[in-house]
Design an enzyme around this catalytic site. Structure first.
Site, PDB file in Angstrom:
ATOM      1  NE  ARG A  49       2.326  -9.787  20.931  1.00  0.00           N
ATOM      2  CZ  ARG A  49       1.877 -10.076  22.242  1.00  0.00           C
ATOM      3  NH1 ARG A  49       1.043 -10.775  22.373  1.00  0.00           N
ATOM      4  NH2 ARG A  49       2.778 -10.013  23.189  1.00  0.00           N
ATOM      5  CE  LYS A  53      10.520  -7.040  19.937  1.00  0.00           C
ATOM      6  NZ  LYS A  53       9.471  -6.933  21.039  1.00  0.00           N
ATOM      7  NE  ARG A  89       8.013  -6.771  29.456  1.00  0.00           N
ATOM      8  CZ  ARG A  89       7.562  -6.644  28.239  1.00  0.00           C
ATOM      9  NH1 ARG A  89       7.569  -8.072  27.507  1.00  0.00           N
ATOM     10  NH2 ARG A  89       6.864  -5.795  27.546  1.00  0.00           N
TER      11      ARG A  89
END
Ligand code: ATP
Length: 264
Positions: free
Chosen positions: A67, A133, A262
Site C-alpha cells: 500500500r 508478517k 502500528r
C-alpha cells in the site's frame, strides 16, 4: 537453504489441477512471468479490456509494492506473488470490505494447505503468523475492475528473513514448500468466494475475520497523512473499516487506503 540458485519453477498444470473443476472456468487466463516489474501494475495497465479472472504470476518482481507505494521484498523463486483481475458488476464504494474478505479467503487456503493454527489478520491487508508478517494483500482499482495482489513468503533465504517476517517453510517446519499446489489452492478459494462476496457481501466473512483479528483490543497508533491518533482497536464495521476508540473516548473509523497502523 538459499533458493536463489535453485528453485522449482511454477507448474501451470499443478496450479490448474489444484483448482476445483466447479471453479476452473472462472480462471480466464494464467500467465507466468520469470521476471516482471509488478504483477499488479501489469494487470492495472490491462484492466479495462482484460477478462475478469486473468491471473498474472511471477517468479520475481523488480518493483513489487504494498500500500501507499511501499516496497514489497522478494527474491526470485522464493515467494508466491500473483495478481488477479476481477470485474465487479458495479463499482465498489471502497475496497475496505474486499480486503477483509480476501484476508479470510487466503486464510482458508492456508488452512486447506495444512496451516491450522497461528494465523492472524492485521487490518487492513496483512497476514501474520504469531505476530510476524507472512503475506500482504494489495488491492488497487480502476472503476469496477479490481486488481487483487498477493505476496506470500514461502521459501525465503534465511538471510532475507527479518525478525518481523516469516515464511511458510518456517511456519510448516519443512525445508521446501510446494508453491504451485498452494497457488492453486489460493486461486481455488478466490474463484469460489469472490462471486459470493459480490452477492452476499462482507457479512459472510465477518465472523471468521473476528476470530483472526490481530488488532482487536490492542492499543494502536494510526498514522494518517495529516495526523497521528492513539487509541484502542475495536474490530471492524460492516464496511470493513477499522474502529478505534481514541484518547478522548470517541469512536473513529478508518478506510483501507488512509492509514498505517502500528501497535503501541
Ligand atoms: P504496514 O503493514 O507495515 O503498515 P503497509 O500496510 O502500509 O505497511 P504493505 O502493503 O503491508 O504496507 O506492504 C509494504 C510493507 O511490508 C513494507 O513497508 C515492509 O515493511 C513490509 N514488507 C516488504 N516485503 C515484505 C516481505 N517479503 N515479507 C513481509 N513483509 C514485507
Amino acid at each position: 537453504m538459499n533458493m536463489n540458485t535453485f528453485f522449482e519453477p511454477f507448474s501451470p498444470e499443478k496450479i490448474f489441477n489444484a483448482i476445483n473443476i466447479e471453479y476452473r472456468w472462472r480462471l480466464a487466463k494464467l500467465e507466468i512471468f520469470d521476471v516482471i516489474d509488478s504483477t499488479n501494475q501489469y494487470l492495472l495497465d490491462r484492466a479495462k479490456s482484460g477478462s475478469s479472472g486473468w491471473v498474472c504470476l511471477a517468479e520475481q518482481q523488480t518493483a513489487g509494492r504494498g500500500r501507499r507505494g511501499r516496497a514489497w521484498f522478494s527474491a526470485r523463486g522464493t515467494s508466491i506473488m500473483f495478481s488477479l483481475l476481477w470485474r465487479f458488476s458495479k463499482e465498489l464504494p471502497s475496497v475496505s470490505g474486499l480486503s477483509i474478505a480476501v484476508g479470510v479467503i487466503v486464510t482458508q487456503a492456508l488452512k486447506n494447505f495444512g496451516v491450522q493454527t497461528g494465523i492472524q489478520l492485521k487490518w487492513p491487508n496483512d497476514i501474520l503468523f504469531n505476530g510476524r508478517k507472512l503475506a500482504g494483500i494489495l488491492l488497487e482499482r480502476r472503476g469496477e475492475n479490481i486488481i487483487i495482489g498477493l505476496g506470500l513468503n514461502v521459501n525465503l533465504s534465511p538471510l532475507a528473513i527479518d525478525i518481523n517476517y516469516i515464511d511458510l517453510a518456517e511456519v510448516m517446519n519443512q525445508p521446501i514448500v510446494d508453491r504451485s499446489y498452494l497457488t492453486g489452492l489460493l486461486l481455488n478459494e478466490l474463484l469460489k468466494n469472490l462471486p459470493r462476496y459480490e452477492v452476499e457481501g462482507l457479512s459472510i466473512f465477518m465472523d471468521e475475520w473476528s476470530q483472526y483479528d490481530f488488532l482487536l483490543g490492542k492499543e494502536v497508533v494510526m498514522h494518517t497523512s495529516k495526523k497521528i491518533i492513539h487509541g484502542k482497536a475495536q474490530g471492524i464495521n460492516e464496511h470493513g473499516e477499522l474502529l478505534v476508540v481514541d484518547d478522548t473516548q470517541s469512536m473513529q473509523c478508518f478506510c483501507y487506503g488512509d492509514v498505517s497502523v502500528r501497535c503501541s
